[in-house]
Design an enzyme around this catalytic site. Structure first.
Site, mmCIF file in Angstrom:
data_model
loop_
_atom_site.group_PDB
_atom_site.id
_atom_site.type_symbol
_atom_site.label_atom_id
_atom_site.label_comp_id
_atom_site.label_asym_id
_atom_site.label_seq_id
_atom_site.Cartn_x
_atom_site.Cartn_y
_atom_site.Cartn_z
ATOM 1 C CB SER A 177 -0.972 -0.014 1.188
ATOM 2 O OG SER A 177 -1.935 -1.022 0.991
ATOM 3 C CE LYS A 210 -8.900 -5.889 6.280
ATOM 4 N NZ LYS A 210 -9.268 -6.381 4.948
ATOM 5 C CD GLU A 220 -19.229 2.352 3.932
ATOM 6 O OE1 GLU A 220 -18.404 1.744 3.225
ATOM 7 O OE2 GLU A 220 -19.936 3.293 3.514
ATOM 8 N N GLY A 277 -12.571 -21.124 0.808
ATOM 9 C CA GLY A 277 -12.191 -20.472 2.052
ATOM 10 C C GLY A 277 -13.403 -19.841 2.716
ATOM 11 C CB ALA A 278 -15.142 -20.071 5.416
ATOM 12 C CB ALA A 287 -10.416 -12.515 2.266
ATOM 13 C CB ILE A 341 -7.995 -12.551 -3.059
ATOM 14 C CG1 ILE A 341 -7.822 -13.468 -1.865
ATOM 15 C CG2 ILE A 341 -9.441 -12.573 -3.532
ATOM 16 C CD1 ILE A 341 -8.474 -12.845 -0.620
ATOM 17 C CE1 TYR A 353 0.241 -8.461 -2.510
ATOM 18 C CE2 TYR A 353 -2.118 -8.668 -2.178
ATOM 19 C CZ TYR A 353 -0.892 -8.230 -1.748
ATOM 20 O OH TYR A 353 -0.790 -7.567 -0.570
HETATM 21 P P1 ATR Z 1 -8.609 -13.973 5.839
HETATM 22 O O1 ATR Z 1 -9.339 -13.261 6.933
HETATM 23 O O2 ATR Z 1 -7.513 -13.156 5.204
HETATM 24 O O3 ATR Z 1 -9.526 -14.557 4.826
HETATM 25 P P2 ATR Z 1 -8.227 -16.263 7.535
HETATM 26 O O4 ATR Z 1 -9.380 -15.825 8.351
HETATM 27 O O5 ATR Z 1 -6.971 -16.655 8.241
HETATM 28 O O6 ATR Z 1 -7.782 -15.151 6.506
HETATM 29 O O7 ATR Z 1 -8.720 -17.441 6.596
HETATM 30 C C1 ATR Z 1 -7.833 -18.246 5.928
HETATM 31 C C2 ATR Z 1 -8.596 -19.227 5.050
HETATM 32 O O8 ATR Z 1 -7.625 -20.088 4.436
HETATM 33 C C3 ATR Z 1 -9.530 -20.130 5.830
HETATM 34 O O9 ATR Z 1 -10.629 -20.437 5.009
HETATM 35 C C4 ATR Z 1 -8.658 -21.365 6.057
HETATM 36 O O10 ATR Z 1 -9.374 -22.561 6.268
HETATM 37 P P3 ATR Z 1 -9.764 -23.023 7.788
HETATM 38 O O11 ATR Z 1 -10.963 -22.227 8.172
HETATM 39 O O12 ATR Z 1 -10.024 -24.466 7.643
HETATM 40 O O13 ATR Z 1 -8.554 -22.716 8.639
HETATM 41 C C5 ATR Z 1 -7.927 -21.444 4.748
HETATM 42 N N1 ATR Z 1 -6.703 -22.228 4.803
HETATM 43 C C6 ATR Z 1 -5.519 -21.867 5.342
HETATM 44 N N2 ATR Z 1 -4.599 -22.856 5.185
HETATM 45 C C7 ATR Z 1 -5.217 -23.869 4.525
HETATM 46 C C8 ATR Z 1 -4.823 -25.163 4.047
HETATM 47 N N3 ATR Z 1 -3.577 -25.625 4.225
HETATM 48 N N4 ATR Z 1 -5.743 -25.905 3.405
HETATM 49 C C9 ATR Z 1 -7.002 -25.446 3.207
HETATM 50 N N5 ATR Z 1 -7.442 -24.246 3.633
HETATM 51 C C10 ATR Z 1 -6.573 -23.471 4.279
#
Ligand code: ATR
Length: 271
Positions: free
Chosen positions: A22, A69, A80, A127-128, A131, A214, A216
């Protein structure tokens, strides 16, 4: 650049922030427009980040990144959103909070796939985390369903439940999920430099699927490389970074900055 006591100070706070791009992006735009401002990366480690952010009274504006955040939204007098990545100092001295991550993702998607809104009905988000939730919320009004596939099923269920058209897909059912999606968004750390890779079932994608990552670093993740080999539309993670930053700049300065120039500068910084 002539820094004086009148120079307005902006920055990104988070932990870590040592590799943040940034400052390169925002200082480039500040120079483009001849503004008397500077943008720094400020590590913030605190047991009480809300109070710590409020104490940054010398900053005219901030970007806020992981893990602060939510604290940023709480530190603001007006927000907001419950999760903020932008703070702007108002005339009364308080902060207003905004979130440009979701809109930044949509801007990037529109740049890479201008016709996405007529093509995308079913989204798969890998992922969950924070982001994934932000991207899902941004896409939600424009698509039929958003399926979350997450290694940890429980977290996938929570994130899906936070979105009106959110659904859950099992992590061991990715092959079917890839085959059904019009848009796939990769939000995990998989594929990042020094992180594990994953053999995503890109061969099963629909021929007109759009794939966005996402991540980079590297710019071309194994997922995007596989998508390009198949001739699919591939959207890299720099776009979301640049567009959320452009919207931040506009919130602070009221000017739309040049995103193409930012991409050149960031590619040079990454090289
Ligand atoms: P952010 O807030 O930036 O999205 P985060 O909250 O740390 O980051 O989320 C990381 C994501 O990467 C999660 O979905 C995580 O899966 P888990 O909820 O099971 O931890 C996923 N992730 C990280 N390492 C992983 C791996 N080796 N295999 C699969 N998913 C992974």
């Amino acid at each position: 650049m002539n820094i004086t006591a009148a120079t307005k100070v902006y920055g990104i706070v988070g932990d870590p922030v040592g590799h943040s791009l940034s400052p390169v992006m925002q200082n480039g735009w500040i120079a483009d427009h001849g503004l008397d401002a500077i943008y720094v990366a400020l590590q913030l480690k605190s047991e009480d980040p809300v109070t710590a952010i409020r104490a940054l009274t010398g900053f005219a504006g901030l970007n806020v990144t992981v893990p602060h955040k939510e604290a940023a939204a709480k530190a603001a007098a007006r927000s907001e959103t419950p999760v903020a990545n932008v703070l702007r100092r108002e005339d009364d001295g308080t902060f207003s909070a905004f979130n440009t991550d979701g809109a930044g993702f949509l801007d990037s998607l529109t740049e890479g796939a201008p016709d996405w809104r007529s093509k995308v009905r079913r989204v798969l988000i890998l992922g969950a985390g924070g982001a994934a939730l932000g991207v899902g919320q941004a896409l939600s009004p424009y698509v039929d369903t958003i399926h979350f596939a997450n290694r940890t099923a429980e977290r996938g269920e929570q994130t899906a439940a936070a979105i009106p058209n959110g659904r859950v897909t099992r992590w061991d059912d990715l092959e079917r999920a890839f085959g059904h999606a019009d848009l796939i968004v990769q939000t995990t750390t998989l594929g990042m430099a020094d992180q594990p890779e994953m053999d995503w079932p890109v061969a099963l994608c629909r021929p007109n699927a759009i794939i966005a990552d996402i991540v980079y670093r590297p710019l071309e993740t194994p997922l995007l490389a596989a998508a390009r080999v198949r001739g699919l539309t591939a959207i890299d993670g720099l776009g979301m970074l640049i567009h959320q930053g452009a919207r931040s700049f506009e919130i602070w300065f009221g000017i739309k900055p040049d995103v193409a120039k930012a991409r050149q500068r960031l590619l040079a910084a990454l090289a």
